[in-house]
Motif scaffolding. Sequence first.
Motif, PDB file in Angstrom:
ATOM      1  N   GLN A   1      17.096  34.926 -73.730  1.00 14.16           N
ATOM      2  CA  GLN A   1      16.200  34.677 -72.602  1.00 14.16           C
ATOM      3  C   GLN A   1      16.969  34.004 -71.464  1.00 14.16           C
ATOM      4  O   GLN A   1      17.643  32.991 -71.673  1.00 14.16           O
ATOM      5  CB  GLN A   1      15.029  33.798 -73.054  1.00 14.16           C
ATOM      6  CG  GLN A   1      14.209  34.397 -74.186  1.00 14.16           C
ATOM      7  CD  GLN A   1      13.601  35.748 -73.823  1.00 14.16           C
ATOM      8  OE1 GLN A   1      13.273  36.004 -72.660  1.00 14.16           O
ATOM      9  NE2 GLN A   1      13.437  36.616 -74.820  1.00 14.16           N
ATOM     10  N   THR A   2      16.859  34.586 -70.269  1.00 11.06           N
ATOM     11  CA  THR A   2      17.577  34.121 -69.090  1.00 11.06           C
ATOM     12  C   THR A   2      16.654  34.165 -67.877  1.00 11.06           C
ATOM     13  O   THR A   2      15.541  34.702 -67.951  1.00 11.06           O
ATOM     14  CB  THR A   2      18.795  35.020 -68.820  1.00 11.06           C
ATOM     15  OG1 THR A   2      18.329  36.278 -68.290  1.00 11.06           O
ATOM     16  CG2 THR A   2      19.621  35.258 -70.084  1.00 11.06           C
ATOM     17  N   PRO A   3      17.103  33.642 -66.725  1.00  7.15           N
ATOM     18  CA  PRO A   3      16.288  33.735 -65.511  1.00  7.15           C
ATOM     19  C   PRO A   3      16.154  35.158 -64.965  1.00  7.15           C
ATOM     20  O   PRO A   3      15.399  35.361 -64.008  1.00  7.15           O
ATOM     21  CB  PRO A   3      17.042  32.845 -64.514  1.00  7.15           C
ATOM     22  CG  PRO A   3      17.857  31.934 -65.346  1.00  7.15           C
ATOM     23  CD  PRO A   3      18.261  32.759 -66.531  1.00  7.15           C
ATOM     24  N   ASP A   4      16.864  36.112 -65.551  1.00  3.31           N
ATOM     25  CA  ASP A   4      16.713  37.500 -65.091  1.00  3.31           C
ATOM     26  C   ASP A   4      15.265  37.965 -65.221  1.00  3.31           C
ATOM     27  O   ASP A   4      14.797  38.757 -64.395  1.00  3.31           O
ATOM     28  CB  ASP A   4      17.625  38.429 -65.901  1.00  3.31           C
ATOM     29  CG  ASP A   4      19.092  38.141 -65.683  1.00  3.31           C
ATOM     30  OD1 ASP A   4      19.724  38.848 -64.898  1.00  3.31           O
ATOM     31  OD2 ASP A   4      19.588  37.186 -66.305  1.00  3.31           O
ATOM     32  N   HIS A   5      14.578  37.505 -66.266  1.00  3.29           N
ATOM     33  CA  HIS A   5      13.205  37.962 -66.515  1.00  3.29           C
ATOM     34  C   HIS A   5      12.255  36.815 -66.840  1.00  3.29           C
ATOM     35  O   HIS A   5      11.175  37.046 -67.382  1.00  3.29           O
ATOM     36  CB  HIS A   5      13.201  38.976 -67.667  1.00  3.29           C
ATOM     37  CG  HIS A   5      14.059  40.171 -67.409  1.00  3.29           C
ATOM     38  ND1 HIS A   5      15.302  40.328 -67.993  1.00  3.29           N
ATOM     39  CD2 HIS A   5      13.876  41.241 -66.601  1.00  3.29           C
ATOM     40  CE1 HIS A   5      15.833  41.458 -67.569  1.00  3.29           C
ATOM     41  NE2 HIS A   5      14.997  42.025 -66.733  1.00  3.29           N
ATOM     42  N   ASN A   6      12.660  35.583 -66.533  1.00  5.85           N
ATOM     43  CA  ASN A   6      11.829  34.405 -66.803  1.00  5.85           C
ATOM     44  C   ASN A   6      11.980  33.401 -65.667  1.00  5.85           C
ATOM     45  O   ASN A   6      12.979  33.405 -64.949  1.00  5.85           O
ATOM     46  CB  ASN A   6      12.281  33.705 -68.095  1.00  5.85           C
ATOM     47  CG  ASN A   6      12.083  34.542 -69.335  1.00  5.85           C
ATOM     48  OD1 ASN A   6      10.969  34.660 -69.838  1.00  5.85           O
ATOM     49  ND2 ASN A   6      13.165  35.128 -69.844  1.00  5.85           N
ATOM     50  N   PRO A   7      10.999  32.489 -65.514  1.00  7.09           N
ATOM     51  CA  PRO A   7      11.157  31.391 -64.566  1.00  7.09           C
ATOM     52  C   PRO A   7      12.284  30.461 -65.001  1.00  7.09           C
ATOM     53  O   PRO A   7      12.647  30.408 -66.171  1.00  7.09           O
ATOM     54  CB  PRO A   7       9.800  30.669 -64.617  1.00  7.09           C
ATOM     55  CG  PRO A   7       8.859  31.624 -65.274  1.00  7.09           C
ATOM     56  CD  PRO A   7       9.687  32.474 -66.181  1.00  7.09           C
ATOM     57  N   SER A   8      12.820  29.714 -64.055  1.00  6.30           N
ATOM     58  CA  SER A   8      13.846  28.727 -64.368  1.00  6.30           C
ATOM     59  C   SER A   8      13.276  27.613 -65.236  1.00  6.30           C
ATOM     60  O   SER A   8      12.087  27.298 -65.183  1.00  6.30           O
ATOM     61  CB  SER A   8      14.397  28.123 -63.068  1.00  6.30           C
ATOM     62  OG  SER A   8      15.332  27.088 -63.336  1.00  6.30           O
ATOM     63  N   LYS A   9      14.133  27.034 -66.060  1.00  5.29           N
ATOM     64  CA  LYS A   9      13.768  25.804 -66.745  1.00  5.29           C
ATOM     65  C   LYS A   9      13.357  24.768 -65.691  1.00  5.29           C
ATOM     66  O   LYS A   9      13.871  24.808 -64.573  1.00  5.29           O
ATOM     67  CB  LYS A   9      14.945  25.246 -67.543  1.00  5.29           C
ATOM     68  CG  LYS A   9      15.480  26.176 -68.610  1.00  5.29           C
ATOM     69  CD  LYS A   9      16.740  25.585 -69.243  1.00  5.29           C
ATOM     70  CE  LYS A   9      17.372  26.546 -70.211  1.00  5.29           C
ATOM     71  NZ  LYS A   9      18.629  26.019 -70.788  1.00  5.29           N
ATOM     72  N   PRO A  10      12.462  23.833 -65.986  1.00  5.57           N
ATOM     73  CA  PRO A  10      11.847  23.529 -67.284  1.00  5.57           C
ATOM     74  C   PRO A  10      10.551  24.288 -67.581  1.00  5.57           C
ATOM     75  O   PRO A  10       9.846  23.912 -68.523  1.00  5.57           O
ATOM     76  CB  PRO A  10      11.579  22.028 -67.168  1.00  5.57           C
ATOM     77  CG  PRO A  10      11.274  21.818 -65.722  1.00  5.57           C
ATOM     78  CD  PRO A  10      12.191  22.763 -64.990  1.00  5.57           C
ATOM     79  N   HIS A  11      10.241  25.314 -66.806  1.00 10.46           N
ATOM     80  CA  HIS A  11       9.075  26.150 -67.141  1.00 10.46           C
ATOM     81  C   HIS A  11       9.243  26.661 -68.577  1.00 10.46           C
ATOM     82  O   HIS A  11      10.351  27.026 -68.983  1.00 10.46           O
ATOM     83  CB  HIS A  11       8.985  27.318 -66.159  1.00 10.46           C
ATOM     84  CG  HIS A  11       7.735  28.126 -66.277  1.00 10.46           C
ATOM     85  ND1 HIS A  11       7.555  29.055 -67.288  1.00 10.46           N
ATOM     86  CD2 HIS A  11       6.612  28.155 -65.519  1.00 10.46           C
ATOM     87  CE1 HIS A  11       6.362  29.624 -67.143  1.00 10.46           C
ATOM     88  NE2 HIS A  11       5.775  29.100 -66.078  1.00 10.46           N
ATOM     89  N   PRO A  12       8.184  26.721 -69.359  1.00 10.06           N
ATOM     90  CA  PRO A  12       8.300  27.119 -70.767  1.00 10.06           C
ATOM     91  C   PRO A  12       8.489  28.616 -70.999  1.00 10.06           C
ATOM     92  O   PRO A  12       8.581  29.050 -72.152  1.00 10.06           O
ATOM     93  CB  PRO A  12       6.976  26.657 -71.364  1.00 10.06           C
ATOM     94  CG  PRO A  12       6.015  26.722 -70.230  1.00 10.06           C
ATOM     95  CD  PRO A  12       6.801  26.289 -69.028  1.00 10.06           C
ATOM     96  N   GLY A  13       8.588  29.396 -69.930  1.00 11.09           N
ATOM     97  CA  GLY A  13       8.607  30.850 -70.072  1.00 11.09           C
ATOM     98  C   GLY A  13       9.668  31.404 -70.998  1.00 11.09           C
ATOM     99  O   GLY A  13       9.402  32.352 -71.752  1.00 11.09           O
ATOM    100  N   MET A  14      10.876  30.856 -70.963  1.00  9.37           N
ATOM    101  CA  MET A  14      11.941  31.404 -71.810  1.00  9.37           C
ATOM    102  C   MET A  14      11.608  31.232 -73.289  1.00  9.37           C
ATOM    103  O   MET A  14      11.797  32.151 -74.093  1.00  9.37           O
ATOM    104  CB  MET A  14      13.278  30.741 -71.497  1.00  9.37           C
ATOM    105  CG  MET A  14      13.865  31.106 -70.149  1.00  9.37           C
ATOM    106  SD  MET A  14      15.577  30.529 -70.017  1.00  9.37           S
ATOM    107  CE  MET A  14      15.731  30.368 -68.249  1.00  9.37           C
TER     108      MET A  14
END
Length: 220
Positions: free
Chosen positions: A135-148
Amino acid sequence: MILVIFDMDGTLIDTQALITEHMTATFHGLGLEAPSPEKSRRVIGLSLPVAMAHLADTQDAVLVDQLVEAYRGHYRASLVTDASREALFPGALDALKRLNARDDVLLGIATGKGLTGVHRILGLHGVADYFTTLQTPDHNPSKPHPGMVQSAMAETGVDAAQTVMIGDTTFDIEMGVAAGCKTIGVTWGYHEPRELIAVGASTMIDRYDQLDGAIRQLVE
């Protein structure tokens, strides 16, 4: 099944000197005052656009894009001249081998690096096949968002109660806490151990040979 998710920079690989050098070259190349090594260290783990906006103290999207592209250029150039500067921390490889050998564990990555860089580094150290989810920012919000972490759990089918996030920054711990999973902070990375504890780290380790016991304590 247990899902064990690792951050990369500062947790698995030691890239602090490399990153701070590239930050300095990037800002100087655009005629800007370079951030101190301490400031650069503090944003490691964020996605690159978020980190650059923070370091430059700007919301100017054009400037942020210029900084991002310049930084990526410096990083690519360094791979040609000195790819050895992305070493695993002591004990990391043995810990990955132990966990990968277990039938009840799946491994994942959650990092501010782009996916291309993740594939390259995992291949460099011969561990690409160990990881089920990247999981990377390519397909997720940046940390600290829990998306990854949420994406990793969805991809593997493992629920939060059996998921552990391992990281060295408050961004990693906050991400794991927000996703509802257990968190392990490492003391050898880029944020102070007291900071990781303050934002909710479930436990801390000082060496990779303590990782198995920490996982067992939290989810087994």
